[in-house]
Design an enzyme around this catalytic site. Structure first.
Site, PDB file in Angstrom:
ATOM      1  N   GLU A 232       0.880  -1.169   0.000  1.00 30.94           N
ATOM      2  CA  GLU A 232       0.000   0.000   0.000  1.00 30.94           C
ATOM      3  C   GLU A 232       0.911   1.209   0.000  1.00 30.94           C
ATOM      4  O   GLU A 232       1.593   1.482   0.990  1.00 30.94           O
ATOM      5  CB  GLU A 232      -0.896  -0.061   1.246  1.00 30.94           C
ATOM      6  CG  GLU A 232      -2.156   0.753   1.079  1.00 30.94           C
ATOM      7  CD  GLU A 232      -1.964   2.171   1.533  1.00 30.94           C
ATOM      8  OE1 GLU A 232      -1.498   2.998   0.708  1.00 30.94           O
ATOM      9  OE2 GLU A 232      -2.268   2.449   2.695  1.00 30.94           O
TER      10      GLU A 232
ATOM     11  N   GLU B 153       3.332  12.619  -4.477  1.00 29.36           N
ATOM     12  CA  GLU B 153       2.714  12.604  -3.156  1.00 29.36           C
ATOM     13  C   GLU B 153       3.509  13.557  -2.249  1.00 29.36           C
ATOM     14  O   GLU B 153       4.644  13.261  -1.875  1.00 29.36           O
ATOM     15  CB  GLU B 153       2.753  11.174  -2.602  1.00 29.36           C
ATOM     16  CG  GLU B 153       1.905  10.997  -1.385  1.00 29.36           C
ATOM     17  CD  GLU B 153       1.811   9.544  -0.936  1.00 29.36           C
ATOM     18  OE1 GLU B 153       2.817   8.831  -1.008  1.00 29.36           O
ATOM     19  OE2 GLU B 153       0.723   9.142  -0.493  1.00 29.36           O
TER      20      GLU B 153
HETATM   21  P1  NAD Z   1       9.258   4.668   4.186  1.00 27.06           P
HETATM   22  O1  NAD Z   1       8.658   3.879   3.086  1.00 27.06           O
HETATM   23  O2  NAD Z   1      10.730   4.868   4.205  1.00 27.06           O
HETATM   24  O3  NAD Z   1       8.895   3.994   5.621  1.00 27.06           O
HETATM   25  C1  NAD Z   1       7.790   3.143   5.831  1.00 27.06           C
HETATM   26  C2  NAD Z   1       8.250   1.922   6.642  1.00 27.06           C
HETATM   27  O4  NAD Z   1       9.240   1.211   5.904  1.00 27.06           O
HETATM   28  C3  NAD Z   1       8.901   2.253   7.990  1.00 27.06           C
HETATM   29  O5  NAD Z   1       8.545   1.271   8.944  1.00 27.06           O
HETATM   30  C4  NAD Z   1      10.381   2.139   7.698  1.00 27.06           C
HETATM   31  O6  NAD Z   1      11.156   1.829   8.828  1.00 27.06           O
HETATM   32  C5  NAD Z   1      10.399   0.991   6.713  1.00 27.06           C
HETATM   33  N1  NAD Z   1      11.567   0.950   5.841  1.00 27.06           N
HETATM   34  C6  NAD Z   1      12.349   1.985   5.418  1.00 27.06           C
HETATM   35  N2  NAD Z   1      13.336   1.529   4.634  1.00 27.06           N
HETATM   36  C7  NAD Z   1      13.197   0.190   4.554  1.00 27.06           C
HETATM   37  C8  NAD Z   1      13.891  -0.834   3.864  1.00 27.06           C
HETATM   38  N3  NAD Z   1      14.982  -0.573   3.133  1.00 27.06           N
HETATM   39  N4  NAD Z   1      13.439  -2.097   3.964  1.00 27.06           N
HETATM   40  C9  NAD Z   1      12.341  -2.391   4.697  1.00 27.06           C
HETATM   41  N5  NAD Z   1      11.651  -1.460   5.379  1.00 27.06           N
HETATM   42  C10 NAD Z   1      12.063  -0.183   5.306  1.00 27.06           C
HETATM   43  O7  NAD Z   1       8.535   6.032   4.235  1.00 27.06           O
HETATM   44  P2  NAD Z   1       9.129   7.411   4.803  1.00 27.06           P
HETATM   45  O8  NAD Z   1      10.529   7.672   4.352  1.00 27.06           O
HETATM   46  O9  NAD Z   1       8.935   7.383   6.253  1.00 27.06           O
HETATM   47  O10 NAD Z   1       8.186   8.441   4.067  1.00 27.06           O
HETATM   48  C11 NAD Z   1       8.524   8.858   2.744  1.00 27.06           C
HETATM   49  C12 NAD Z   1       7.313   9.047   1.897  1.00 27.06           C
HETATM   50  O11 NAD Z   1       6.604   7.806   1.795  1.00 27.06           O
HETATM   51  C13 NAD Z   1       6.268   9.987   2.466  1.00 27.06           C
HETATM   52  O12 NAD Z   1       6.552  11.304   2.235  1.00 27.06           O
HETATM   53  C14 NAD Z   1       5.032   9.515   1.740  1.00 27.06           C
HETATM   54  O13 NAD Z   1       4.955  10.057   0.462  1.00 27.06           O
HETATM   55  C15 NAD Z   1       5.237   8.040   1.660  1.00 27.06           C
HETATM   56  N6  NAD Z   1       4.510   7.345   2.752  1.00 27.06           N
HETATM   57  C16 NAD Z   1       3.337   6.762   2.435  1.00 27.06           C
HETATM   58  C17 NAD Z   1       2.621   6.147   3.436  1.00 27.06           C
HETATM   59  C18 NAD Z   1       1.325   5.483   3.144  1.00 27.06           C
HETATM   60  O14 NAD Z   1       0.480   5.372   4.032  1.00 27.06           O
HETATM   61  N7  NAD Z   1       1.122   4.977   1.939  1.00 27.06           N
HETATM   62  C19 NAD Z   1       3.076   6.129   4.735  1.00 27.06           C
HETATM   63  C20 NAD Z   1       4.305   6.730   5.029  1.00 27.06           C
HETATM   64  C21 NAD Z   1       5.004   7.318   4.014  1.00 27.06           C
END
Ligand code: NAD
Length: 503
Positions: free
Chosen positions: A272, A405
């Protein structure tokens, strides 16, 4: 660490208050029902978004911690009672957890609000929804039926929905409690055992919910939570050979990594990944009903919602009137600390605030007009990560503001001339998560609902993040797989077909 059982002799009200104060503790992983610091001894500071100051620590998990959590879930799945238990009994455990969440409502809402920065009022709505997920899936656990399939005489065929086994779940920071509710509610109802890796930026409600799950009688090892960074604990979990399935919510970039890792282990995966969801306002729309909903759909959670209504497509004939009303709404919006219960709180981290500021700079460079802006309260702490709610328009359809986004309180207004153009604009981004259509013409609303490539479409309403009972998920770059509703249960199960030749 504070032993929360010491608080049980207090009256409910006093115990709740004491637990709210006890947020400032060192939080640990929960593995096999035990509270475990990272084996390396490493921890991470948790920062309060409202003030930018550290207030507690979490474990920074490494390989040994991830191994221990996956192994606990494996043992619970293969040797424990959970998958074998009658589905109705599993359901009763989840219902008990739902009741416990409501008993600890005040404490959980305060924790979620402080950890994420969202206004308390909104955190309360999130905790209500979290309790409802466990109630819904508790009730649904014994209502998952297979099929019987007609075959020639002498054969009987049937399908069963069986748990995947050990499920990994990577959860973002924007709605920690709610996303845990939708994942754990459905996955546990089907008899899976879970390892959750929440976001390092906001995860305390998930740790507390896992404690309550133990109190609700969910056996040790069934629900494990390991905290840490994405690059370390998240990456280690997503490629762990001990998983049977993984679910991820977050950015498309990390979603790609998680899906690649899942492919390496030949396991299923749901993603998602957010959206750029349009709300489409036709000339016959009920503006009085639409305007507050449209404003809330981008302001909720300071715009950090995957299903935020971040693009407003307006029929040219209504542009001036819509702008005037929306300007009135935006100019009254105030951002302030989480416990001030303002219209919006801060963004979750300094990094997120910089990211949003980067989009505002891009808009400025492209000379996209600012149509209205809210304010940041004078008494908001200096170190907090506040962003000003901003309305832009007309936003070129191919600009970053209209395509990417932003994940902040930024609404892009785009004009359209006719239905065809509205559909083209609505579908004209890489995403397809949610859409809203505002019109009194029922036939037109259905034509659009069918033509728009999005996982959820609302007519004369909008449900950013809502809908426990409603299947939710993306088309295109918004991801694949469905969570929430009954479909969420099927996602966390595999179909087994049994054929008997009985002559
Ligand atoms: P992200 O995708 O980095 O983080 C989401 C989750 O993934 C966290 O638990 C994080 O620890 C984990 N994660 C990060 N790197 C990982 C890896 N290499 N392998 C496995 N897991 C990993 O998101 P972010 O950097 O916190 O946010 C960046 C952008 O992502 C936001 O600005 C937004 O556009 C988007 N986002 C979307 C949602 C959503 O609900 N769809 C939620 C958060 C962020």
């Amino acid at each position: 660490m504070v032993d929360l059982s010491d608080l049980d002799y207090l009256s409910d009200n006093l115990a709740n208050r004491a637990r709210i104060i006890a947020q400032d503790r060192s939080w640990t992983n929960i593995i096999d029902g035990k509270f475990e610091a990272a084996l390396s001894g490493h921890s991470l500071d948790m920062i309060e978004p409202s003030s930018g100051t550290p207030f507690c620590t979490i474990a920074r998990s490494g390989l040994e911690d991830v191994n221990a959590a996956v192994s606990a879930a494996r043992t619970a799945f293969e040797q424990g009672s959970w998958p074998q238990m009658p589905a109705a009994e599993r359901g009763r455990h989840l219902s008990r957890l739902s009741s416990l969440i409501l008993e600890h409502f005040e404490e959980l809402a305060a924790l979620e609000s402080r950890d994420t920065g969202k206004p308390l009022r909104q955190a309360e709505a999130d905790i209500t929804a979290t309790a409802r997920y466990f109630e819904y899936y508790g009730g649904a656990a014994d209502k998952v039926h297979g099929q019987t399939i007609p075959l020639p005489n002498g054969f009987t065929a049937m399908t069963l929905h069986e748990p995947h086994g050990v499920v990994g779940s990577i959860i973002p920071w924007n709605y920690p409690a709610q996303i845990m509710g939708r994942v754990a509610g459905a996955a546990l109802a089907m008899g899976n055992c879970l390892v959750i890796k929440p976001a390092e930026d906001a995860c305390l409600s998930i740790l507390r919910l896992a404690e309550l799950a133990l109190e609700a009688g969910i056996p040790a090892g069934v629900l494990n939570v390991i905290t840490g960074t994405g690059e370390e604990a998240g990456a280690l979990l997503s490629c762990h050979p001990g998983l049977d399935f993984i679910t991820f919510t977050g950015s498309p970039e990390v979603g790609t990594l998680v899906q690649r890792a899942a492919a390496g282990n030949h396991i299923g995966c749901t993603l998602e990944l957010g959206g750029k969801s349009p709300q489409i306002l036709f000339e016959d729309a009920d503006l009085d009903a639409a305007m507050p909903v449209i404003t809330n759909a981008i302001i909720q959670n300071a715009g950090q919602t995957c299903s935020a209504g971040s693009r407003l497509l307006v029929h040219v004939s209504q542009w001036d009137q819509v702008l005037e009303t929306l300007r009135g709404h935006f100019e009254k919006l105030v951002a302030n600390r989480h416990d001030a219960n303002a219209d919006l709180g801060p963004l979750v981290t300094g990094h997120q605030a910089e990211r949003v500021a980067g989009f505002l700079d891009l808009a400025d460079d492209a000379n996209i007009p600012v149509l209205a802006a809210g304010t940041i309260a004078d008494d908001a702490p200096q170190g907090g990560y506040y962003a000003t709610p901003t309305l832009f328009g007309p936003v070129p359809a191919d600009s970053a503001l209209a395509q990417e986004e932003v994940f902040g309180p930024v609404l892009s207004m785009l004009p359209f001339k006719d239905e065809e153009e509205a559909i083209a604009l609505a579908n004209g981004t890489p995403y397809g998560l949610v859409a809203g259509i505002w019109t009194r013409d029922a036939a037109r609303s259905m034509r659009l609902a069918r033509a728009i490539r999005a996982g959820q479409v609302y007519i004369n309403g909008y449900g950013a993040g809502g809908g426990i009972e409603l299947p939710f998920g993306g088309f295109k770059k918004s991801g694949h797989g469905r969570e929430k509703g009954f479909e969420g249960l099927y996602e966390f199960s595999a179909t087994k077909t049994i054929v008997m030749n009985h002559g």
